[in-house]
Design an enzyme around this catalytic site. Structure first.
Site, PDB file in Angstrom:
ATOM      1  N   LYS A  98       0.839  -1.203   0.000  1.00  0.00           N
ATOM      2  CA  LYS A  98       0.000   0.000   0.000  1.00  0.00           C
ATOM      3  C   LYS A  98       0.876   1.255   0.000  1.00  0.00           C
ATOM      4  O   LYS A  98       0.602   2.213  -0.716  1.00  0.00           O
ATOM      5  CB  LYS A  98      -0.951  -0.014   1.209  1.00  0.00           C
ATOM      6  CG  LYS A  98      -2.104  -0.993   0.986  1.00  0.00           C
ATOM      7  CD  LYS A  98      -2.922  -1.322   2.214  1.00  0.00           C
ATOM      8  CE  LYS A  98      -3.895  -2.460   1.852  1.00  0.00           C
ATOM      9  NZ  LYS A  98      -4.670  -2.950   2.983  1.00  0.00           N
ATOM     10  N   GLN A 108      -5.304  -1.959   9.106  1.00  0.00           N
ATOM     11  CA  GLN A 108      -5.070  -3.239   8.432  1.00  0.00           C
ATOM     12  C   GLN A 108      -5.623  -4.380   9.283  1.00  0.00           C
ATOM     13  O   GLN A 108      -5.183  -4.591  10.408  1.00  0.00           O
ATOM     14  CB  GLN A 108      -3.557  -3.419   8.193  1.00  0.00           C
ATOM     15  CG  GLN A 108      -3.190  -4.685   7.447  1.00  0.00           C
ATOM     16  CD  GLN A 108      -3.706  -4.679   6.011  1.00  0.00           C
ATOM     17  OE1 GLN A 108      -3.559  -3.712   5.284  1.00  0.00           O
ATOM     18  NE2 GLN A 108      -4.348  -5.767   5.612  1.00  0.00           N
ATOM     19  N   ASP A 121     -11.999   2.547   3.124  1.00  0.00           N
ATOM     20  CA  ASP A 121     -12.367   1.150   2.879  1.00  0.00           C
ATOM     21  C   ASP A 121     -13.859   0.991   2.595  1.00  0.00           C
ATOM     22  O   ASP A 121     -14.305  -0.093   2.236  1.00  0.00           O
ATOM     23  CB  ASP A 121     -12.022   0.303   4.111  1.00  0.00           C
ATOM     24  CG  ASP A 121     -10.651  -0.333   3.997  1.00  0.00           C
ATOM     25  OD1 ASP A 121     -10.252  -0.661   2.867  1.00  0.00           O
ATOM     26  OD2 ASP A 121      -9.993  -0.499   5.044  1.00  0.00           O
TER      27      ASP A 121
END
Ligand code: NAD
Length: 280
Positions: free
Chosen positions: A53, A97, A120
């Site tokens: 990422k 995460q 997200d």
């Protein structure tokens, strides 16, 4: 033989476009786009994802901040960190995460992230908007599936779509996106009866269950589009939820694993971070 959907190439095209859009945004507004990534614990796969990422952020021009906390981090410490990021003006997007170490309450931590910093698409507000067909940040993996279909000029209008899997991260948002794109959608899950029969009705079959090679050729209609979201490690190799070798002979288009949906997820995270960062 089916057309193999090239997720690597599509994801690169998306990142290249984003790179231009982000540079233009920064020049015209003088503002920055940033992503804070919180990693707690020692999960080896999570460490790899977090590094990937950061690399993608660098590629497209997003400033990334990675916060690595030890396995023994307490709930209070985790919540304090996320709260401080919520209040930090230089941070425009926050990602935690998952999975977290088992002693932590993931949901309580996720709930701290407000909709405008949620990259997200997990917040209640963003999920609500998705269900209502409003513009919002959508869970990266199903968003990536839609982009793949768009890239290959596949019109979902009036098509029978079958989604196997009903998770909050993949199956459910996937279902909403397909409905919003005018498909007729059936959702199958672990309690579904006659799953193979239902799968055979699919013009588009999207599989996200985490069972290696679960979908076999007898479950697929001739000419169907098959999207394999699954990532399973078998004998050190990555395999999907679809038996690629046999199903690819019947499908008209199919995603491989790896190189299909996987690379799209990070590209869509970058896109979501841009959307969250600019629509404040
Ligand atoms: P999950 O475990 O949260 O959900 C699995 C779903 O599959 C559940 O809804 C369950 O009802 C259903 N299911 C399980 N066994 C089934 C069976 N035998 N028959 C029918 N349905 C069954 O998983 P998830 O987070 O949605 O992930 C699914 C898969 O997708 C995993 O392999 C995961 O690694 C992969 N994944 C890939 C990406 C990517 O970037 N490509 C992103 C997220 C998840």
């Amino acid at each position: 033989m089916a057309t193999i959907i090239d997720g690597k190439a599509v994801s690169l095209a998306i990142k290249d476009q984003l790179k231009k859009d982000i540079a233009e945004y920064k020049t015209s507004t003088g503002k920055d786009i940033s992503l804070a990534v919180v990693l707690i614990g020692d999960d080896p796969a999570s460490k790899v994802y977090v590094n990937n990422k950061a690399t993608a952020c660098e590629y497209v021009g997003i400033t990334s901040y990675t916060y690595r906390l030890p396995q023994e981090t307490t709930q209070e410490q985790a919540e304090d960190l996320v709260s401080s990021l919520v209040n930090d003006e230089k941070i425009t997007g926050i990602l935690v995460q998952l999975p977290f170490p088992k002693h932590l309450d993931e949901n309580k931590i996720l709930k701290l992230i407000p909709a405008n910093k949620d990259v997200d698409g997990f917040s209640d507000e963003n999920i609500g908007k998705l269900l209502q067909g409003k513009k919002t940040v959508v869970s990266c993996t199903p968003f990536g599936v839609m982009e793949l279909l768009k890239h290959y000029n596949y019109d979902l209008t009036g098509k029978n779509a079958v989604v196997i899997g009903r998770s909050n991260i993949v199956g459910k948002p996937m279902t909403a996106l397909l409905i919003n794109a005018n498909a007729t959608v059936t959702v199958c899950h672990s309690k579904t009866k006659n799953l193979a029969e239902i799968a055979r009705t699919a013009d588009v079959l999207i599989v996200a269950i985490g069972r290696p090679k679960f979908v076999t050729e007898d479950m697929v209609k001739d000419g169907a589009v098959v999207i394999d979201v699954g990532i399973n490690r078998v004998d050190g190799k990555l395999v999907g939820d679809v038996d690629f070798d046999t199903v690819s002979k019947k499908a008209s288009m199919i995603t491989p694993v790896p190189g299909g949906v996987g690379p799209m997820t990070i590209a869509m995270l970058m896109k979501n971070t841009f959307i969250a960062g600019t629509e404040r």
